[in-house]
Design an enzyme around this catalytic site. Structure first.
Site, PDB file in Angstrom:
ATOM      1  CB  VAL A   1      10.576   5.664  -5.723  1.00  0.00           C
ATOM      2  CG1 VAL A   1      11.408   4.452  -5.301  1.00  0.00           C
ATOM      3  CG2 VAL A   1      10.062   6.416  -4.492  1.00  0.00           C
TER       4      VAL A   1
ATOM      5  CG  HIS B   1       1.339   4.896  -8.848  1.00  0.00           C
ATOM      6  ND1 HIS B   1       1.433   5.462  -7.596  1.00  0.00           N
ATOM      7  CD2 HIS B   1       2.476   5.240  -9.485  1.00  0.00           C
ATOM      8  CE1 HIS B   1       2.564   6.133  -7.495  1.00  0.00           C
ATOM      9  NE2 HIS B   1       3.222   6.020  -8.629  1.00  0.00           N
TER      10      HIS B   1
ATOM     11  NE  ARG C   1      -3.885  -2.327   1.841  1.00  0.00           N
ATOM     12  CZ  ARG C   1      -4.618  -2.740   0.806  1.00  0.00           C
ATOM     13  NH1 ARG C   1      -4.800  -1.952  -0.237  1.00  0.00           N
ATOM     14  NH2 ARG C   1      -5.193  -3.933   0.814  1.00  0.00           N
ATOM     15  CG  ASP C   2       1.566   5.484  -2.447  1.00  0.00           C
ATOM     16  OD1 ASP C   2       2.116   5.452  -3.561  1.00  0.00           O
ATOM     17  OD2 ASP C   2       1.733   6.415  -1.628  1.00  0.00           O
ATOM     18  CB  ILE C   3       3.724   5.825   2.515  1.00  0.00           C
ATOM     19  CG1 ILE C   3       3.887   6.023   4.001  1.00  0.00           C
ATOM     20  CG2 ILE C   3       4.262   7.008   1.715  1.00  0.00           C
ATOM     21  CD1 ILE C   3       5.329   6.036   4.471  1.00  0.00           C
TER      22      ILE C   3
ATOM     23  CG  HIS D   1       6.734   2.807  -8.639  1.00  0.00           C
ATOM     24  ND1 HIS D   1       7.991   3.330  -8.814  1.00  0.00           N
ATOM     25  CD2 HIS D   1       5.908   3.865  -8.446  1.00  0.00           C
ATOM     26  CE1 HIS D   1       7.933   4.654  -8.733  1.00  0.00           C
ATOM     27  NE2 HIS D   1       6.675   5.002  -8.517  1.00  0.00           N
TER      28      HIS D   1
ATOM     29  CG  ASN E   1       4.019   9.085 -11.952  1.00  0.00           C
ATOM     30  OD1 ASN E   1       3.149   9.383 -12.772  1.00  0.00           O
ATOM     31  ND2 ASN E   1       3.797   9.078 -10.650  1.00  0.00           N
TER      32      ASN E   1
HETATM   33  P1  DGP Z   1       6.281   8.004  -7.927  1.00  0.00           P
HETATM   34  O1  DGP Z   1       6.003   9.443  -7.672  1.00  0.00           O
HETATM   35  O2  DGP Z   1       5.552   7.485  -9.155  1.00  0.00           O
HETATM   36  O3  DGP Z   1       7.777   7.721  -7.960  1.00  0.00           O
HETATM   37  O4  DGP Z   1       5.646   7.227  -6.714  1.00  0.00           O
HETATM   38  C1  DGP Z   1       6.321   6.902  -5.548  1.00  0.00           C
HETATM   39  C2  DGP Z   1       5.278   6.511  -4.546  1.00  0.00           C
HETATM   40  O5  DGP Z   1       5.935   5.814  -3.502  1.00  0.00           O
HETATM   41  C3  DGP Z   1       4.544   7.674  -3.898  1.00  0.00           C
HETATM   42  O6  DGP Z   1       3.151   7.588  -4.241  1.00  0.00           O
HETATM   43  C4  DGP Z   1       4.730   7.491  -2.410  1.00  0.00           C
HETATM   44  C5  DGP Z   1       5.257   6.089  -2.293  1.00  0.00           C
HETATM   45  N1  DGP Z   1       6.232   5.903  -1.240  1.00  0.00           N
HETATM   46  C6  DGP Z   1       7.389   6.591  -1.065  1.00  0.00           C
HETATM   47  N2  DGP Z   1       8.056   6.138   0.010  1.00  0.00           N
HETATM   48  C7  DGP Z   1       7.312   5.123   0.514  1.00  0.00           C
HETATM   49  C8  DGP Z   1       7.471   4.249   1.642  1.00  0.00           C
HETATM   50  O7  DGP Z   1       8.453   4.310   2.393  1.00  0.00           O
HETATM   51  N3  DGP Z   1       6.477   3.345   1.856  1.00  0.00           N
HETATM   52  C9  DGP Z   1       5.384   3.240   1.037  1.00  0.00           C
HETATM   53  N4  DGP Z   1       4.476   2.322   1.358  1.00  0.00           N
HETATM   54  N5  DGP Z   1       5.207   4.042  -0.020  1.00  0.00           N
HETATM   55  C10 DGP Z   1       6.152   4.970  -0.271  1.00  0.00           C
END
Ligand code: DGP
Length: 114
Positions: A96, A102, A29-31, A100, A87
């Site tokens: 990141v 979404h 799950r996205d944070i 990935h 992205n």
């Molecule tokens: P992007 O902007 O497409 O690179 O998306 C990176 C996503 O990663 C962003 O929606 C927030 C998520 N994210 C960043 N750090 C963490 C983390 O430590 N844990 C989780 N679960 N999600 C994270």
């Protein structure tokens, strides 16, 4: 190259809420969820960006979408509809640099994105 937040999530160094796991992929799950359902699906292989894939990754990326479809169904968002987002790079909003997908749903999505 593979030292990203997501490689640290894959190793278990950073905790995450697992949604799916197999020998090729991990989903969590996205944070910072953009919608009621917001899952990130990543290959265990550390590909930085979607534009870095090669012919050798073609089947892997195909399987990634098959796994994503399973996750969307299991999360209960497939029937109403949802959104896949990848992205790419700075202007694409990528923060990141570990590929990935979404998987975002649970509410109506607007278009175009901001
Ligand atoms: P992007 O902007 O497409 O690179 O998306 C990176 C996503 O990663 C962003 O929606 C927030 C998520 N994210 C960043 N750090 C963490 C983390 O430590 N844990 C989780 N679960 N999600 C994270």
């Amino acid at each position: 190259m593979s030292d990203t937040i997501f490689s640290r999530i894959l190793s278990g160094e950073i905790p995450s809420t697992c949604v799916y796991s197999d020998d090729e992929f991990y989903a969590f799950r996205d944070i910072n969820p953009a919608a009621p359902t917001h899952v990130l699906l990543i290959p265990r292989k550390p590909i930085p960006k979607i534009t870095d894939i090669t012919e050798a990754d073609a089947a892997l990326i195909g399987r990634m979408f098959l796994v994503a479809n399973k996750i969307a169904t299991k999360e209960g968002i497939a029937e109403k509809g949802f959104r896949y987002v990848i992205n790419c790079g700075e202007w694409g909003g990528q923060t990141v640099f570990h590929l990935h997908l979404h998987i975002i749903g649970g509410r109506p999505m607007s278009w175009p994105p901001g």
